[in-house]
Design a protein around this motif. Structure first.
Motif, PDB file in Angstrom:
ATOM      1  N   THR A 176       0.809  -1.219   0.000  1.00 57.66           N
ATOM      2  CA  THR A 176       0.000   0.000   0.000  1.00 57.66           C
ATOM      3  C   THR A 176       0.840   1.265   0.000  1.00 57.66           C
ATOM      4  OG1 THR A 176      -0.177  -0.214   2.405  1.00 57.66           O
ATOM      5  CG2 THR A 176      -1.983  -1.100   1.085  1.00 57.66           C
ATOM      6  N   SER A 180       0.389   4.995  -4.048  1.00 59.55           N
ATOM      7  CA  SER A 180      -0.235   6.323  -4.097  1.00 59.55           C
ATOM      8  C   SER A 180       0.088   7.113  -5.363  1.00 59.55           C
ATOM      9  CB  SER A 180       0.177   7.142  -2.865  1.00 59.55           C
ATOM     10  OG  SER A 180       1.584   7.329  -2.838  1.00 59.55           O
ATOM     11  N   ALA A 193     -11.914  -4.157  -7.835  1.00 60.85           N
ATOM     12  CA  ALA A 193     -12.021  -4.414  -6.403  1.00 60.85           C
ATOM     13  C   ALA A 193     -10.898  -5.329  -5.923  1.00 60.85           C
ATOM     14  CB  ALA A 193     -13.380  -5.032  -6.091  1.00 60.85           C
ATOM     15  N   GLY A 196      -7.509  -3.884  -4.579  1.00 61.82           N
ATOM     16  CA  GLY A 196      -7.381  -3.263  -3.268  1.00 61.82           C
ATOM     17  C   GLY A 196      -7.416  -1.743  -3.353  1.00 61.82           C
ATOM     18  N   SER A 197      -7.037  -1.103  -2.278  1.00 63.16           N
ATOM     19  CA  SER A 197      -7.145   0.361  -2.174  1.00 63.16           C
ATOM     20  C   SER A 197      -5.768   1.010  -2.128  1.00 63.16           C
ATOM     21  CB  SER A 197      -7.945   0.725  -0.917  1.00 63.16           C
ATOM     22  OG  SER A 197      -7.285   0.225   0.229  1.00 63.16           O
ATOM     23  N   GLY A 198      -5.792   2.340  -2.144  1.00 65.64           N
ATOM     24  CA  GLY A 198      -4.560   3.103  -1.979  1.00 65.64           C
ATOM     25  C   GLY A 198      -3.941   3.596  -3.263  1.00 65.64           C
ATOM     26  N   TRP A 199      -4.525   3.274  -4.416  1.00 65.14           N
ATOM     27  CA  TRP A 199      -3.975   3.706  -5.696  1.00 65.14           C
ATOM     28  C   TRP A 199      -4.277   5.182  -5.942  1.00 65.14           C
ATOM     29  CZ3 TRP A 199      -0.993  -0.085  -7.492  1.00 65.14           C
ATOM     30  CH2 TRP A 199      -1.293  -1.398  -7.127  1.00 65.14           C
TER      31      TRP A 199
END
Length: 222
Positions: A176, A180, A193, A196-199
């Protein structure tokens, strides 16, 4: 200009790279997986009303047993799969621009009930509705053991993710803290999905199509 990092297996990776170049985008290839044919038992074509392929790899890697099904009404998910089926000798393939469940509804609406689905060892679920669907695996997708994304991950790079499985592996390869300043364009909401997140950003086209993915990439790379 931001590079476009293509993670899909060959030969699709090179096809995406060629499309990217036509749009003036600089492609970087780093397939996370490779497709391999497997031995498979071809069921009698008379047991089915129609044929479905949800991946171009099924048409490319299915081999000589595919000849048994050329007289069946043929359906495909996505234009790339439809083109691969045409190249393999299937005539008048009906393409669907959404997912397996959407094309299954179309197949049922056309009056078919017994469907043969040729695909990989891992496939997305399909809402069968009134259809009786038999899935037969004709290829498998294996992870490439030696993958080095680091040289490709310059700030602002756009990563193209063509499946939920690729999204999951990408998430496992890039922690993660590194995400960014990297952008993700996935072929579907499910694939996005899985990343994941944080891109820096994440998008999916309204239809699962490589050209639409690259159109989104072109906007990011302007």
């Amino acid at each position: 200009m931001r590079p476009v990092v293509i993670l899909r297996p060959e030969p699709g990776a090179s096809e995406s790279a060629a499309r990217a170049k036509r749009l003036g985008l600089p492609p970087r290839l780093c397939p996370l997986f490779e497709a391999r044919p497997i031995d498979w038992d071809a069921p009698p074509p008379g047991a089915f009303d129609a044929l479905l392929m949800t991946s171009a790899q099924a048409a490319r890697l299915g081999g000589p047993p595919l000849d048994r099904y050329r007289k069946l009404p043929a359906y495909a998910v996505g234009s790339a799969t439809a083109c691969a089926m045409a190249d393999a000798g299937f005539l008048a393939v009906v393409p669907g621009d959404q997912d397996g469940s959407a094309i299954a509804a179309r197949i049922a609406a056309d009056g078919h009930r017994r469907l043969l689905h040729l695909g990989g060892t891992t496939v997305a679920s399909i809402e069968a509705g009134p259809l009786s669907i038999r899935h037969v695996a004709v290829y498998t997708i294996g992870e490439k053991t030696e993958v080095d994304l680091e040289p490709l991950l310059e700030p602002g790079a756009v990563l193209l993710v063509h499946s939920p499985r690729a999204g999951s592996r990408l998430a496992s390869l890039i922690d993660t803290q590194r995400r960014s300043n990297l952008h993700v364009i996935a072929i579907s909401a499910a694939a996005l999905a899985a990343c994941g997140s944080g891109w820096a950003s994440g998008e999916a086209p309204d239809q699962p199509d490589d050209e639409r993915m690259l159109a989104l990439a072109a906007r990011l790379c302007e």
